[in-house]
Scaffold this active site. Structure first.
Site, PDB file in Angstrom:
ATOM      1  NE  ARG A 232      32.405  50.050  35.731  1.00 63.07           N
ATOM      2  CZ  ARG A 232      31.590  49.094  35.275  1.00 63.07           C
ATOM      3  NH1 ARG A 232      32.068  48.008  34.702  1.00 63.07           N
ATOM      4  NH2 ARG A 232      30.279  49.234  35.378  1.00 63.07           N
ATOM      5  CG  HIS A 280      33.441  47.656  29.406  1.00 64.36           C
ATOM      6  ND1 HIS A 280      33.629  48.729  30.236  1.00 64.36           N
ATOM      7  CD2 HIS A 280      32.489  46.895  30.022  1.00 64.36           C
ATOM      8  CE1 HIS A 280      32.831  48.641  31.287  1.00 64.36           C
ATOM      9  NE2 HIS A 280      32.115  47.528  31.176  1.00 64.36           N
TER      10      HIS A 280
HETATM   11  P1  NDP Z   1      28.157  43.314  44.126  1.00 65.40           P
HETATM   12  O1  NDP Z   1      27.840  44.648  44.711  1.00 65.40           O
HETATM   13  O2  NDP Z   1      27.126  42.257  44.165  1.00 65.40           O
HETATM   14  O3  NDP Z   1      29.471  42.724  44.842  1.00 65.40           O
HETATM   15  C1  NDP Z   1      30.561  43.505  45.125  1.00 65.40           C
HETATM   16  C2  NDP Z   1      31.542  42.699  45.967  1.00 65.40           C
HETATM   17  O4  NDP Z   1      32.728  43.476  46.174  1.00 65.40           O
HETATM   18  C3  NDP Z   1      31.002  42.368  47.351  1.00 65.40           C
HETATM   19  O5  NDP Z   1      31.389  41.080  47.729  1.00 65.40           O
HETATM   20  C4  NDP Z   1      31.691  43.402  48.241  1.00 65.40           C
HETATM   21  O6  NDP Z   1      31.879  42.976  49.576  1.00 65.40           O
HETATM   22  C5  NDP Z   1      33.019  43.520  47.554  1.00 65.40           C
HETATM   23  N1  NDP Z   1      33.662  44.789  47.900  1.00 65.40           N
HETATM   24  C6  NDP Z   1      33.228  46.044  47.646  1.00 65.40           C
HETATM   25  N2  NDP Z   1      34.100  46.944  48.135  1.00 65.40           N
HETATM   26  C7  NDP Z   1      35.091  46.231  48.707  1.00 65.40           C
HETATM   27  C8  NDP Z   1      36.276  46.590  49.394  1.00 65.40           C
HETATM   28  N3  NDP Z   1      36.619  47.871  49.602  1.00 65.40           N
HETATM   29  N4  NDP Z   1      37.061  45.603  49.866  1.00 65.40           N
HETATM   30  C9  NDP Z   1      36.727  44.308  49.688  1.00 65.40           C
HETATM   31  N5  NDP Z   1      35.616  43.898  49.039  1.00 65.40           N
HETATM   32  C10 NDP Z   1      34.814  44.857  48.563  1.00 65.40           C
HETATM   33  O7  NDP Z   1      28.644  43.599  42.651  1.00 65.40           O
HETATM   34  P2  NDP Z   1      28.525  42.629  41.373  1.00 65.40           P
HETATM   35  O8  NDP Z   1      29.114  41.317  41.713  1.00 65.40           O
HETATM   36  O9  NDP Z   1      27.146  42.661  40.822  1.00 65.40           O
HETATM   37  O10 NDP Z   1      29.431  43.432  40.321  1.00 65.40           O
HETATM   38  C11 NDP Z   1      30.792  43.714  40.586  1.00 65.40           C
HETATM   39  C12 NDP Z   1      31.348  44.684  39.563  1.00 65.40           C
HETATM   40  O11 NDP Z   1      31.552  44.025  38.310  1.00 65.40           O
HETATM   41  C13 NDP Z   1      30.457  45.860  39.165  1.00 65.40           C
HETATM   42  O12 NDP Z   1      30.466  46.879  40.144  1.00 65.40           O
HETATM   43  C14 NDP Z   1      31.099  46.326  37.866  1.00 65.40           C
HETATM   44  O13 NDP Z   1      32.136  47.251  38.139  1.00 65.40           O
HETATM   45  C15 NDP Z   1      31.722  45.043  37.323  1.00 65.40           C
HETATM   46  N6  NDP Z   1      31.034  44.638  36.083  1.00 65.40           N
HETATM   47  C16 NDP Z   1      31.783  44.594  34.941  1.00 65.40           C
HETATM   48  C17 NDP Z   1      31.193  44.231  33.751  1.00 65.40           C
HETATM   49  C18 NDP Z   1      31.988  44.122  32.505  1.00 65.40           C
HETATM   50  O14 NDP Z   1      31.406  43.934  31.431  1.00 65.40           O
HETATM   51  N7  NDP Z   1      33.307  44.192  32.566  1.00 65.40           N
HETATM   52  C19 NDP Z   1      29.761  43.911  33.668  1.00 65.40           C
HETATM   53  C20 NDP Z   1      29.078  43.942  34.947  1.00 65.40           C
HETATM   54  C21 NDP Z   1      29.703  44.321  36.094  1.00 65.40           C
HETATM   55  P3  NDP Z   1      30.602  42.679  50.545  1.00 65.40           P
HETATM   56  O15 NDP Z   1      29.962  41.442  49.966  1.00 65.40           O
HETATM   57  O16 NDP Z   1      31.194  42.436  51.865  1.00 65.40           O
HETATM   58  O17 NDP Z   1      29.727  43.882  50.440  1.00 65.40           O
HETATM   59  C1  OXD Z   2      27.983  46.902  33.853  1.00 68.43           C
HETATM   60  C2  OXD Z   2      28.878  46.920  32.695  1.00 68.43           C
HETATM   61  O1  OXD Z   2      28.337  47.425  34.915  1.00 68.43           O
HETATM   62  O2  OXD Z   2      28.404  46.629  31.570  1.00 68.43           O
HETATM   63  O3  OXD Z   2      26.875  46.336  33.737  1.00 68.43           O
HETATM   64  O4  OXD Z   2      30.065  47.177  32.839  1.00 68.43           O
END
Ligand code: NDP
Ligand code: OXD
Length: 317
Positions: A232, A280
């Site tokens: 983000r 995005h």
């Molecule tokens: P998940 O919830 O599956 O994974 C999140 C990961 O981040 C986990 O490994 C988690 O650790 C880690 N994490 C969270 N907080 C912390 C922290 N404070 N310190 C270290 N590690 C942390 O999310 P997704 O993989 O499904 O998606 C990730 C992000 O991608 C979404 O939240 C969104 O913001 C972004 N996204 C962007 C898109 C775009 O088009 N640009 C589209 C889709 C998503 P743990 O495993 O230990 O919980």
């Molecule tokens: C999502 C995105 O979070 O599109 O799915 O950014």
């Protein structure tokens, strides 16, 4: 007996892009005749609605949707939601779907490969009419560090493995991932960064991750590191990246997200010669599979089974 039996069709309200809403309606009509999907602003009897699908729910959600049980986010991220405004009884479910994951993997591979093969630098050369080959580094001599090893981060690691990059990953809790050196928590962040040549941000935006891509973090990377932000815009302190690009601490970047979307036309990163910006688009939930995923989830819930991909409100993701 399912809770919907004898009560007519299960009401579901969709509040997001209206064009996609038309596709959702068609999928529900043909594949879930036991459900009636209404597309915003046609909400029917909101007070009786138990399921809402939205990117941004209405401000009066709590008072208007008094029997709401599940809020489905149309995206994988849920940082756009004000969790405090959503009653505790409402479960929040994020969108996880194979197409959305594949789409992110495609984009993030593009970003990593573009950074690895100096594409932002060659685009700058090209715009200046310059033909100047750089030394080609082997993937095996480059370390890609992924911040966030969730659904998307681990899928990206799987896709990058065959290229032969050195893989590193950082997450909240410790992970064991084949062929990847993993680090966990704030205590291991510096060590993770110190060996990362291409940094990929795939974290959710939460209180703990807002502004994480800042001057202090860039300082911990090797000189000339490269950045791919597909998380983000709020993860990145944009002024700090500009300073790191100026000093050469960060060589170049690919950014799919910015703090302000859309950014003003004169935005410094949008105009930066060593930064590739896309609007995005790394990954979006395609309406057909997304609608099918929600149908599957509602059927699970109606049958008394646990919902999948439920957000942990305390963690914020
Ligand atoms: P998940 O919830 O599956 O994974 C999140 C990961 O981040 C986990 O490994 C988690 O650790 C880690 N994490 C969270 N907080 C912390 C922290 N404070 N310190 C270290 N590690 C942390 O999310 P997704 O993989 O499904 O998606 C990730 C992000 O991608 C979404 O939240 C969104 O913001 C972004 N996204 C962007 C898109 C775009 O088009 N640009 C589209 C889709 C998503 P743990 O495993 O230990 O919980
Ligand atoms: C999502 C995105 O979070 O599109 O799915 O950014």
């Amino acid at each position: 007996m399912s809770r919907s039996e004898g009560l007519g069709r299960i009401g579901v309200v969709y509040k997001s892009d209206p064009v996609r809403g038309g596709v959702w309606k068609r999928i529900f009509e043909t594949e879930a005749p036991e459900m009636a999907l209404r597309v915003w602003p046609d909400v029917g009897d909101a007070a009786e609605t138990r399921y809402l699908v939205a990117w941004l729910p209405p401000d009066d959600l709590a008072s208007r949707f008094r029997k709401l049980e599940v809020l489905f986010s149309t995206g994988a991220g849920i940082d756009q939601l004000d969790l405090a405004a959503i009653p505790e009884r409402v479960r929040i479910v994020r969108m996880i779907d194979q197409d959305l994951t594949s789409s992110m993997v495609e984009y993030a591979c593009f970003g990593v490969l573009a950074l690895h093969r100096d594409v932002p630098l060659y685009l700058k050369d090209q715009s200046e009419g310059r033909w100047a080959p750089r030394q080609v580094r082997r993937a095996a001599d480059r370390a890609v560090g992924i911040m966030g090893l969730g659904v998307l981060g681990t899928a990206l690691a799987d896709a990058l493995r065959p290229f032969g990059f050195k893989l590193r990953g950082w997450s909240q809790s410790r992970k064991a991932i084949e062929g990847m050196r993993t680090y966990a928590g704030p205590g291991e962040l510096q060590e993770f960064l110190s060996g990362t040549d291409i940094l990929v941000c795939l974290l959710p935006l939460t209180k703990s991750t807002r502004g994480i891509l800042c001057a202090e973090l860039f300082a911990a990377l090797p000189d000339g590191a490269r950045l791919l932000n597909v998380g983000r815009g709020g993860h990145l302190v944009e002024a700090d990246l500009l300073a790191a690009l100026d000093s050469g601490k960060v060589d170049c970047a690919v950014l799919d997200v910015l703090e302000e979307e859309p950014p003003p036309a004169d935005h410094s990163l949008l105009r930066h010669p060593r930064v590739i910006v896309t609007p995005h688009v790394a990954s979006v939930a395609h309406p057909e599979p997304a609608a099918r995923r929600v149908i599957e989830q509602i059927r699970r819930h109606e049958a008394g089974q646990a919902l999948l991909d439920v957000v942990d409100r305390k963690r914020g993701y």
